[in-house]
Design a protein around this motif. Structure first.
Motif: not given
Length: 651
Positions: A446-472
């Motif tokens: 098996f392979e293993s990892y530790v999943s920590d809810p305090a440091k969830p995996v971002p769905y894209m590189p941060r910073p993640i900003h959805i507002g405005g044209d660039e965020g859209e």
């Protein structure tokens, strides 16, 4: 005060009253008249179209605001209808022009049909939104157990079409309905007990099942930005109260609040009805099943010629149209009026430039090809009086990797003739390897990892900003973002094949089959199928080593055995997590590698799993979120794999 040379001082009361009246009369006589007419009549005689705004009555007396654009050359012209919650008038507010070609722009996927084909364009506010009367209900269910009223989107469409064909003398009495996303949902609802004048439907990226994989949930994991959508749609009739934020980085915004339920409370969403529906139905119960349109339409059948349009990188509704196509074909494999188009687009890109998504180029404007060579001939054939012949195969699918259109007899079929789709297992192996066909890892590996809810995996590189044209733009393109940033994290497992010597083509849905154990009692599993580019790409050096996600999805572990009946995961015991990934039509080219990544969070697109079982994750408390050690087994009979729909020559 002096009036006409006479003084009013000392006059009797009646005289003083007369003086005041005289002063007022004089002031009125001296005032400038208003330069604004009581009612201004726009002079539009030079326009090449006629615009009408009408309130069409429904069977219950409610009137719906409807915008009608008629080319002045229209004689026995077909009608194209879209029913929307996004403001019918707003669709043509961008440009004010005497020319229909300027009014109908890239906001409308049917622009070519209207401008060059002479179609009458009709857009209508659904009941309860913008200029329409009545009560708004999010994706209003059909009349029945979930809707005790006598009206729904099906009846409203029927009544609208009935009025249109009787009150637009320029029309030929034939109506097509089309729309994207929510407007695709209303297009599908029109197929339930359709009006006889409805002759064609084009639901694009339609909302079909909000729990299985469209908009609100994916296999039980909640898509958190849905809350801002509920806010925008239901807070006011005109959608004019903006969603607020207190961070630039949306990752921090959601992490600081905690649960999705707490974010809803913070924004006052207990005031809007759909929030309660969602938070009180976290599992796939009757509330969701009874309004799933793939089930409804498969049961009753579809008689109106329909073109289902699907996007391979749809960040919002990647599930629905493919699920509906499968359900309809299962009930009636030989339906001659069912067409499917699969294109390399993000959500609603069919109306825009389709030559690329972010850095991924397709060699041509695929969206323009769709509009001119697929959509327009389909509409002309079924809606115009002269009914030009339709040279269109049942399925038209773009093949990514090779970047070419394929004409196919059905989906999935891989090619026009002479090939087959074989299910082959791609096994996860020790040390991060992938092996197609069989596993040679030792039992118990098996392979293993530790999943920590305090440091969830971002769905894209941060910073993640959805507002405005660039965020859209970042939201529209996130499914094709380079995955190397995520792959570098210790809580993401990556498995890769050697460099391919021969092409590997897949057509259809990959299926994840994880054998895993967790030290927690709940957990999420994300599986991503990735095309890894060569280390160097001559003409596009920036693409060297690029990790392109081809298909990926998430499963909330409590639903591993039943989508409707959740149950805790027994800690530290092997369990099977099997779920389908979105459909793909892709060739992994020689020189590339195939990669599979596994992780347990995808944030903040999806809410964090506390990894301790509680009844309703919407209301998780800070103490519920705990680290968990995840083991992914990759040896012997317990080897995890991804089942690939591999296209091969028929033997």
């Amino acid at each position: 005060m002096s009036i006409n040379g006479r003084r009013c001082a000392g006059l009797l009361l009646a005289g003083a009253s007369f003086c005041v009246m005289s002063v007022n009369a004089a002031a009125s006589a001296d005032a400038l008249p208003s330069e604004t007419p009581a009612a201004f009549v726009p002079r539009e005689s030079s326009f090449d179209y006629v615009k009408r705004e009408v309130m069409i009555p429904m069977r219950d007396g409610v009137k719906l605001k409807t915008l009608i654009l008629i080319p002045k050359s229209a004689v026995r012209a077909p009608i194209l209808l879209t029913r929307t919650p996004y403001g019918a008038t707003d669709r043509i507010a961008k440009y004010s022009s005497a020319h229909l070609s300027a009014v109908i722009d890239s906001t409308d996927v049917a622009d070519d049909a209207v401008v060059n084909g002479g179609y009458i364009r009709v857009m209508q506010d659904v009941r309860g939104k913008h200029g329409s009367e009545g009560d708004y209900v999010m994706t209003r269910p059909l009349r029945g157990p979930l809707n005790s009223t006598p009206v729904d989107h099906s009846t409203d469409t029927y009544d609208t079409i009935d009025w249109l064909v009787k009150n637009i003398p320029e029309s030929n009495g034939k109506v097509g309905i089309l729309g994207i996303s929510y407007d695709g949902f209303t297009s599908l609802m029109a197929l339930v007990n359709p009006h006889p004048a409805l002759r064609a439907a084009v639901p694009i990226n339609a909302m079909v099942d909000g729990w299985r994989g469209d908009d609100w949930f994916h296999n039980g994991a909640f898509r958190q930005d849905s809350l801002s959508y509920f806010h925008g749609q239901e807070a006011t009739r005109n959608s004019d109260v903006p969603w607020w934020s207190d961070h630039y980085d949306d990752y921090e915004t959601w992490l600081s609040v905690g649960s999705a339920g707490e974010m809803a409370r913070l924004h006052g969403l207990e005031q809007v009805g759909f929030t309660a529906n969602v938070t009180s139905h976290p599992a796939y119960d009757a509330f969701w099943q009874d309004q799933a349109l793939d089930k409804i339409l498969a049961k009753q059948g579809v008689t109106v010629p329909t073109m289902l349009v699907h996007s391979l990188w749809d960040q919002e509704d990647i599930y629905g149209n493919i699920a509906l196509y499968k359900a309809l074909k299962a009930e009636r494999p030989d339906n001659p009026n069912l067409y499917l188009v699969i294109g390399p687009w993000f959500h609603h890109q069919q109306r825009l430039d389709g030559s690329a998504i972010g850095p991924i180029r397709f060699g041509s404007d695929t969206a323009e090809y769709f509009r001119l060579h697929l959509l327009r001939p389909f509409l002309d054939h079924f809606l115009k009086d002269d009914s030009p012949p339709l040279d269109l195969r049942p399925v038209t699918a773009f093949e990514t990797g090779t970047n070419r259109w394929l004409e196919l007899p059905t989906w999935p079929s891989g090619c026009a003739a002479g090939c087959a789709v074989d299910r082959q297992n791609l096994y996860l192996q020790s040390g991060g390897a992938l092996r197609l066909g069989s596993s040679n890892a030792p039992a118990g590996a098996f392979e293993s990892y530790v999943s920590d809810p305090a440091k969830p995996v971002p769905y894209m590189p941060r910073p993640i900003h959805i507002g405005g044209d660039e965020g859209e733009m970042s939201w529209q393109t996130w499914l094709v973002r380079d995955q190397r940033d995520a792959a570098a994290r210790p809580d993401v497992l990556s498995f890769s094949t050697p460099v391919l010597k021969d092409p590997v083509k897949i057509s259809g849905e990959p299926i994840a089959n994880l054998v895993a154990a967790t030290s927690g009692t709940d957990g999420d599993f994300v599986v991503k199928l990735i095309d890894v580019y060569p280390d160097e790409v001559g003409r596009e050096p920036q693409m060297g080593g690029y990790q392109l996600m081809i298909s990926a999805d998430i499963l909330r572990g409590r639903y591993r055995d039943s989508l409707s009946v959740p149950k805790a995961i027994p800690a530290d015991q092997k369990q099977v997590y099997r779920f389908a990934l979105p459909t793909a039509n892709h060739v992994f080219l020689p020189g590339h590698r195939i990669m599979v990544a596994v992780q347990s969070s995808w944030f903040p697109v999806y809410d964090r799993n506390p990894q301790t079982y509680i009844d309703n994750i919407f209301f998780a408390k800070p103490a519920d979120y705990k680290k968990a050690t995840i083991k992914i087994f990759d040896g012997g009979s317990n080897a995890s794999f991804v089942e690939l729909p591999v296209v091969s020559a028929r033997r």
